[in-house]
Design an enzyme around this catalytic site. Structure first.
Site, PDB file in Angstrom:
ATOM      1  N   GLY A 126      32.909  34.150  26.341  1.00  0.00           N
ATOM      2  CA  GLY A 126      32.549  32.510  26.118  1.00  0.00           C
ATOM      3  C   GLY A 126      31.469  32.063  26.693  1.00  0.00           C
ATOM      4  CE  LYS A 155      31.633  37.428  34.633  1.00  0.00           C
ATOM      5  NZ  LYS A 155      33.111  37.623  35.269  1.00  0.00           N
ATOM      6  CG  ASP A 171      31.069  32.854  34.072  1.00  0.00           C
ATOM      7  OD1 ASP A 171      31.059  31.875  33.116  1.00  0.00           O
ATOM      8  OD2 ASP A 171      31.968  33.843  34.121  1.00  0.00           O
TER       9      ASP A 171
HETATM   10  O1  C5P Z   1      33.615  26.947  35.472  1.00  0.00           O
HETATM   11  P1  C5P Z   1      34.813  27.381  34.607  1.00  0.00           P
HETATM   12  O2  C5P Z   1      35.203  26.354  33.510  1.00  0.00           O
HETATM   13  O3  C5P Z   1      34.154  28.754  34.210  1.00  0.00           O
HETATM   14  O4  C5P Z   1      36.076  27.550  35.619  1.00  0.00           O
HETATM   15  C1  C5P Z   1      37.335  27.847  35.114  1.00  0.00           C
HETATM   16  C2  C5P Z   1      38.199  27.321  36.247  1.00  0.00           C
HETATM   17  O5  C5P Z   1      38.150  28.673  37.555  1.00  0.00           O
HETATM   18  C3  C5P Z   1      38.024  26.194  37.154  1.00  0.00           C
HETATM   19  O6  C5P Z   1      38.723  25.282  36.485  1.00  0.00           O
HETATM   20  C4  C5P Z   1      38.678  26.577  38.545  1.00  0.00           C
HETATM   21  O7  C5P Z   1      39.934  26.456  38.419  1.00  0.00           O
HETATM   22  C5  C5P Z   1      38.368  27.917  38.604  1.00  0.00           C
HETATM   23  N1  C5P Z   1      37.084  28.257  39.358  1.00  0.00           N
HETATM   24  C6  C5P Z   1      37.083  27.984  40.697  1.00  0.00           C
HETATM   25  N2  C5P Z   1      35.813  28.405  41.371  1.00  0.00           N
HETATM   26  C7  C5P Z   1      34.687  28.899  41.001  1.00  0.00           C
HETATM   27  C8  C5P Z   1      34.751  28.935  39.852  1.00  0.00           C
HETATM   28  C9  C5P Z   1      35.993  28.665  38.674  1.00  0.00           C
HETATM   29  O8  C5P Z   1      37.883  27.585  41.531  1.00  0.00           O
HETATM   30  N3  C5P Z   1      33.752  29.217  41.570  1.00  0.00           N
END
Ligand code: C5P
Length: 276
Positions: A101, A11, A135
């Site tokens: 991933g 994406k 995502d």
């Molecule tokens: O949800 P995911 O594991 O993909 O997010 C990885 C990291 O990215 C989170 O631990 C956070 O630090 C940051 N993040 C965030 N706000 C979001 C998505 C991700 O702060 N909306």
């Protein structure tokens, strides 16, 4: 034995607006996500236990891999006992802000469900996917979606047909949490995401990414590559938290030491199948 082979697309974020920090530590965002035809390929079959193999030997194939996390999640939610055998042929660069991933995890939920006669409705899979990553749910959309919340609230948009982009991935990956930590919310332009969204149905779409300055702080070489792409007549936009750009404009791709580049086009998902 039934074997299922599926494509797992990357994406890009056509725009990414960060609206603020939430009490749970995540950031509230509003972003137009678009699937593109840079794809991994996954082969699935049911098995007595989980077993993952991967063409990229640097990727872990143990329970830390999002594919096996998705398989475990599916079992936990459905109560089914079966294992899943998966072979992953990796093409999407890792730590590139391209959702590789997360896409693999979504593809696994879809495949496990298809191998179980579509036991679970799509809405439930979409909801469950958000437990794996912010995502992951996007990949259950039609391929073009306006995503809000921490990214897991997915609203389908009219597919953007046959638009082409260059994707450029720097040799190093970047840590998403580190980029978010470097973000200075006070410095962001107060752009209205709904106006940005509307702009994609006009001839002047607003491409931008609020994480760009934070990513340059974490990885200054991104700024150098951005300048070189601009000098070549391209307009590079960071995807996600980097370290990839997607480029609009008609300039030719310059040679950039150590970078990988891919010519991609937008991809859509028809309602009853996975990405073709
Ligand atoms: O949800 P995911 O594991 O993909 O997010 C990885 C990291 O990215 C989170 O631990 C956070 O630090 C940051 N993040 C965030 N706000 C979001 C998505 C991700 O702060 N909306």
């Amino acid at each position: 034995m039934t074997k299922l082979t599926l494509r797992s697309p990357a994406k890009i974020n056509l725009f990414l607006r960060i609206l603020g920090k939430r009490p749970d530590g995540y950031h509230e965002l509003a972003s137009l996500f678009q699937a593109v035809d840079l794809c991994d390929t996954l082969e699935f079959s049911l098995s007595d236990r989980d077993h993952l193999t991967c063409s990229d030997k640097t990727l872990p194939t143990d329970s830390s891999n999002l594919i096996l996390k998705a398989a475990e999640l599916y079992r936990r939610k459905t109560g089914l006992q079966s294992g899943l055998k998966v072979n992953l042929h990796k093409k999407i660069p890792i730590q590139g802000g391209l959702g590789g991933g997360s896409s693999n995890a979504a593809t696994t939920l879809w495949a496990f469900n298809a191998l179980n006669n579509n036991l679970v409705p799509l809405n439930d899979l979409t909801r469950w996917a958000s437990e794996i990553g912010s995502d992951t749910s996007f990949f259950f959309s039609n391929g073009t979606a306006y995503c809000t919340g921490r990214g897991e609230q997915v609203l389908n948009q009219t597919p953007l047909d046959n638009r082409h982009f260059w994707i450029v991935k720097l040799p190093q990956g970047i840590s998403t949490p580190q980029v978010y930590k470097s973000l200075d919310l006070d410095q962001l332009a107060m752009r209205d995401p709904l106006i940005a969204l509307e702009s994609f149905s006009t001839s002047k779409p607003h491409y931008f990414n609020d994480l760009e300055e934070a990513a340059y702080k974490v990885m200054p070489s991104l700024k150098t590559v951005q300048s070189k792409l601009q000098d070549a007549g391209l307009k590079p936009i960071l995807s996600g938290s980097g370290s990839s750009f997607f480029c609009i404009g008609e300039g030719a791709m310059p040679s950039l030491e150590g970078c990988e580049s891919f010519r991609v086009r937008t991809l859509k998902r028809e309602s009853s199948s996975w990405y073709a």
